[in-house]
Design a protein around this motif. Sequence first.
Motif, PDB file in Angstrom:
ATOM      1  N   ASN D 305       1.511 -14.200  -4.022  1.00  0.00           N
ATOM      2  CA  ASN D 305       0.239 -13.481  -4.355  1.00  0.00           C
ATOM      3  C   ASN D 305      -0.173 -12.237  -3.296  1.00  0.00           C
ATOM      4  N   PRO D 306      -1.257 -11.375  -3.498  1.00  0.00           N
ATOM      5  CA  PRO D 306      -1.349 -10.252  -2.946  1.00  0.00           C
ATOM      6  C   PRO D 306      -1.250 -10.103  -1.470  1.00  0.00           C
ATOM      7  N   PHE D 307      -1.777 -11.227  -0.901  1.00  0.00           N
ATOM      8  CA  PHE D 307      -1.831 -11.333   0.481  1.00  0.00           C
ATOM      9  C   PHE D 307      -0.379 -11.511   1.067  1.00  0.00           C
ATOM     10  N   THR D 308       0.554 -12.044   0.316  1.00  0.00           N
ATOM     11  CA  THR D 308       1.761 -12.238   0.970  1.00  0.00           C
ATOM     12  C   THR D 308       2.496 -10.795   0.847  1.00  0.00           C
ATOM     13  N   PHE D 309       2.203 -10.337  -0.063  1.00  0.00           N
ATOM     14  CA  PHE D 309       2.750  -8.782  -0.505  1.00  0.00           C
ATOM     15  C   PHE D 309       2.338  -7.811   0.839  1.00  0.00           C
TER      16      PHE D 309
END
Lengths: 104, 814, 221, 512
Positions: D305-309
């Motif tokens: 998800n964007p946060f892991t990125f």
Amino acid sequence: MFIVGLTHYLILAAVLFCCGVFVMMTKRNAIGILMGVELVLNSVNVNFVAFDRYRPGGGFDGQIAALFVIVLAAAEAAVAVAICMNVYKNLNTIDVDRGDALHG
Amino acid sequence: MSNYETYLTLGVAIQLASFFLLMLFGPRLGKPWAGWVAVAAMASACGLATITLVGWMGEIENGTAAALTAAAAHNQFHWADIGKMPVNIGVKLDSLTVIMYFMVTFIATWIFVFSVGYMAGHSDEVAGKSKFHRFFCYLSLFAFSMLGLVISSNLLFLFIFWELVGLCSYLLIGFYFDKKFASDAAMKAFITNRVGDFGFIFGLMMVFFFLGTLDLDGAARVFADQFHSQAGIFGREYDINLLGWHVSSVSGTTLATMMGIGLFCGAMGKSAQFPLQVWLPDAMAGPTPVSALIHAATMVAAGVYLVARVFRLLTPEAQMFIAAVGCITLTAMALIAIVQTDIKKCLAYSTLSQLGYMVFAMGCGAWIAALFHLMTHAFFKAMMFLGSGQVIEGCHHEQDMRKMGGLMRKMPVTGFTFLIGVLAISGFGIPKTDIGLGGFFSKDEILAVAWDRAYMWDEPIEDHGGHHADIASASAFQLVSFSPDQEHGDHGGGHDEGRDTHTESAGEHGDAHAAHGPVIEQPHGKAAIMAGVSALPRWMFWCALITAYVTPFYMMRCWWLTFMGKPRDQHVHDHAHESPMMWFPLVVLAVFTFVCSYAIFRPLIADAAVVASDAVMVVGLDGVAVPSNDPVARSEAAGAFIHLHEAHDFLAYAVGGSWLISFIVAFLIYRNGLEVGAKLKSAFGPIATLLERKYYFDEIYGFFLVMGCRAVAQVCRAFDTYFVDMLANLSAKITERFAAFSGRAVDAYVVDGVFNGIAATSMDVSDVFRSPQTGRIRNYVLFATGGAAIVILVLLFIDGSSGPGVVLGASGGG
Amino acid sequence: MKTLMRYDKTILAGLLLAAMACCSASAVAQDYPDPKERPERVVEGEAVPQDAYRSEVTPVVESVLFYIFGGALLLSAVGLCICRDVVRMATCLFFTLGSAAVLYLLLGAFFLGAIQLIVYAGGTLILLVFGVMLTNKSPWVRFDCKPAEMIAAAGVAIVLFFGLATMLTTTEWAQSTGEARSTTVAQFGKALLTTYLVPFEVASVMLLVVMIAAAYMARQE
Amino acid sequence: MTQMSVPWRPRGKVRYTGLSGLIAGFARAIYGMAAPVVRAFPGSILLGAIFTVILVGWAHFLLFEFADNHLIGADSNISAVRGFLGAELTLAEIENGLAVAGAPAPGVLQYAFYPIQFRIVRDLLSAGGILGFISVIPLYTIWWERKVAGRIQSRTGPMRVGGWHGWSQSMADGIKLINKEDFVPDHADGVLFRLAPYVAFVPAILAFFALPFGTYWVFRELDVALVFILAMLGIEVLGVILAGWASNNKWSVYGAMREACQMVSYEIPMGMALLIPVMAVGTLSMTEIGNVQGDGWTSWIVFRNPFTFAAAVVYYVAALASCKRAPFDLPESESELVSGFHTEYSGFRWSLFFFGEYAAMFVVSGLCVILFLGAWHSPLPMSLADRFLGDDLLSRAAKGLFFSGPLWFVLKCVWLLYVQIWIRWTLPRIRIDQVLYACIQYMLPLMMVILLGHTLYELLVPVHGIVWTFFNIALSVIGGAVMLFLVSIACYGYLNRVKLVGWLGVETLPGS
């Protein structure tokens, strides 16, 4: 006697405790005293974990207690170091004998 | 809370928010935007007011307005207690509030817009700090106070807002405080207002002590009750009998009269009535939009509004006092206006005169006409002031009319709108028709009522002043022996009948009326009251009538000198211009001058009059001059006055034609410039000088009051220097001597000895005890550990018999 | 050979440390017998079968490791008592704490051992060194107490130790005969968020307070 | 041109004596053996070394597996209780087992397999392999870094020692360093001065003991592997601080202080960034975290998800700072602090610091790969392998080559190492206050937001729902495209290097 048991750990912790107390009793350096406190706390932790390991029955209360001791010790160290820095700022030394402004 | 109350309160709150916003962030908003913030706040309040107005008209059509009024009167927030008396905050929701609110917000909105343009061209820095945002900051505060004043249902809150508008007036008059005349004018205005407010406070105290409530409706109710029971403020024990001269012609109404006069004193200050009129012309030192908004349209009208609100607390004598003050003001000020050369001063004196008209109308009992005049006057006077501001701004800060002339070509919009204002104030209209502008209707009606009071009174009392004690007591007898029950039918019936003409469902209205009876708890007979009301002295009527001829003259003079003829100062004429942001509000206000002459206001005022002027001791006599939607039957109900309008034909022509005659005279004199005027002036000599010096009022005040104050101050100062200081010095010396003695003898030996002894002893003891307290942590640790070691050793060896065998934790199986 | 002689101490010390590292790693002995028999990841703190994680540390191995690291611990603790220089003391403390962490691993408290390493060795010690660094300009870096105090302290400590030792050895402790129970992180987390929730939250609040307090006290005026 | 005129081969023979002679002889022998291979296959020294190490590891693995399955018995669980002194299989039994299994050379191999049944022996073997790997990695990374730096600065880098592109430059440097004088400055704290390099070096080795290279390719499978590795990375700093303090040199103390500040600060965002995959998978075990990412590149946690990125990016920056690589190499900045904490060090002790540093670089890259970048899995999904490949040796080799195995792990780590080098030689060093403010004022709040956002995302967004899938696919596509773009740039740059950086005369230099 060769095979370790609970007593070995306890004796070890006792030595650690006495060393910590000795350090507290002989150091004039505030940081040194703090190290003595850490030693004492660690001896307690060793006791906790050893009792937890050799205690009959399940659960791991000793480990939890040790965990909290570690957390509190870290917090205590942070505050203590901050105090030391303040003492140094005011007295230009961390010799605890020179922090005697309140001593009559 | 009905929606209307919410809207009105919200509109007030928005102004306060705008004030704080500008106060805190004004400098950051910068030059144009601070102004637009205030405009936005005002415009939103105007929008709310419009919604309220339209909705309220619908409510009146549906006949539910009275219910809403009563609900608002009940729905109040308990704020505090003064003694046992609760003070409630609430919204006075009736037609008068709604239209006043609309009028204030509407005019203020366009004046704010005008101000943005006006202030753009002014240097706005004092000592390096911008005053631009402060101007709008003050304007917002003023709008907050004025709107709060309008919606207050409580005299205390009305007074608070009253003082706040006074403060705003002070701040705005003294806006260019780095100039001496401005700060002087501000102080003059403030101090003069304080004089009036002193009387107001006096009246408020009487309301508080005798009526026991500060609520407007509640006070009126108690007033009526006390009148009927002849108790409280009507107690005979309060009569002042000074060598046979009674303050009040009706026995037992002395204090009530004093109270009414006291309350009116506030209005005298705010509305600049004689003899407190001196501050208003000087107040023109403020920026022109301020003059338009505060000193022509809204704040000065607050005095009239106050009288309208406390109309129910007046006695015939107080009313007569009001009429006399108004009459003097309107005449004297109109005469001064003739000789003014400053365009703003001219308008200021015209304002004074018109305010005098309103107050006079209130005094006569022409409640509706006074307020109608207030409304129309507000619109066209604001417009004229803005026009004058436009002229002044365009002519490079030139205010002298003698240097103007021929500006019509340069400023057509301003000229035409100004002309509309001149026509409106002059009472332009065609007699016996419905064609005319604002002043035409209102002056006509005021004069009609004055005529009635002066000539058509059933039992005219020629010699006013209450010397005829027998007549006075007879009137009083009539009043007090009047049986409410008997009259109730007549009166109530009359009322209902009257309402049939302007309400759709009489029964419903009547029910609603009965349902919230507290508004008029004790109905009373108009006829009886009128018997107690004395006739108007005839000179008052004639003064007012003459002034009706003076007004068009000086207004025409003003307009002609400014806009027509040949330019008299080429420099000024070259510089003249007008800017859109400044003339657009003029056009809007001009349009509304037309609108308000016919629609909207008159019916609503008439609606409000039903309750608000329904007093126990005085009467609202008018309501007949407007052809539709007004309670004609209100005056018919008082049977003695059906013939009241017989003289109206004469009056209609006398008043309605005044503008034409005066315009012609003015045109003839000032057609070719100033020469004829100057000749006339020299011909009249001393009179002209008297008028130019404003009857020497400033000089008289200066001599008697200022010099008097200074003399008193000198005396006080001497007393202070020689007597008070002497006492203080004497006591100081005595104290000094005594202290010297006690310090040497008592302190040094007795007190010090005791304490030193205690200290030395405790020091010796503590030296012994503190020797193990080294203050070193390691020693403490050593002691503690040593103690622990000893304990362990003791456990092991002393108690060793049972020690080693202990099994710890053996039970720990879970 | 000359070069070898020159480096002998260095190389010996390096080998010793490497050996310690290997031994400590093998003390962490915990392996899956076969990947296919690997139990599912513990969800919701279910009880883990005791034989799923088997220690390969026999009592003999455990004893040997205990003596090695216990000895290291004692040596460094005594060194802490003896050293005068603060940074040397800090180094000794580091080895003490590291040895204690290995002892935790020996006792089956893997999570606690790792936490001990990361919090104490990584955090506390750096804080201490910080303090030392900020205060080492002082002319009183080495200050000793009076010999009398030293002797008294040593006497008290020895007496205390012997008292404690006597008490510990003469007491019969109730002991389990089983092997070391290794506690998984999941069990730990579950316990912290259920049984020990209140102390956990209290500790977190206290940490916040300490953070603010330390930042406040150490701020620049 | 002066460089051109110097002959690359020394005229006379250099005489080495003592241990250095031995080492030189050894090195010469290695070079003699390797040179023909290297000449035959130019361009893959590093990969060759990595392959070698992996082959050694593979051999270990096969050996242990064979011993377990054929000698000790897969079903007996006997390996689990094999203790320090408790030998249960005699030589005869082993010989018997070998015969049953059909091993060649009867009568010899039992002596080789006898020690293998002991856990301690296996551990020592594995430790030796890991130590070998740790030695190889810094040597070649240093050489590679010098080559990359040369290329970035339009130079050639080392060209002489060893033959092809100076591939044995690092070994020569090592020999030189060992021969240098052992030196302790006056008034320095001798004990701590000697101790410090080991304190810096040993934790790096210990970190490798918990770092899995593949599903079974780990020295010790730890339940708390992540915390353990973080702790080891933290302890490494202590060596630096001790070194700086013990040197009795104010520049060194400055360097040490900077290192302490930087490490303490950057450990926080780093630890928080590592929490993200831990929260996503629900375990601290690195092997398990690696194993959930086997379903193709869309299942890598970085694209979850964007946060892991964002967390992966933050982690990588913080990791740069925590192993004091440029632009955060304040502790050892040459220009201001005269190399900072190792000013007074030389010779072998000095090289230990660099062994530690490059090992730590590999460890942080490995953490990033395992926790974010799909661990030891190739971008192809494992289900593909299960469908098309069997269980025979060839298939397993193909699996290891194309789908999942230590090779992929090392490749990814090497790529991240390359990025570190790239950044170092591209970006200027920033000031120490900027370093600290960047952490406290930007990365820490950002990381808190990411942590909170990730938590809410995991809680609220249904797994494999529309939103989930959208972000997963979008991020995967973007990330893949970026990766392809970078690779194509690298290929383009390599193929057109002459046109791009100008004529370096590389082809005329000896050793090219």
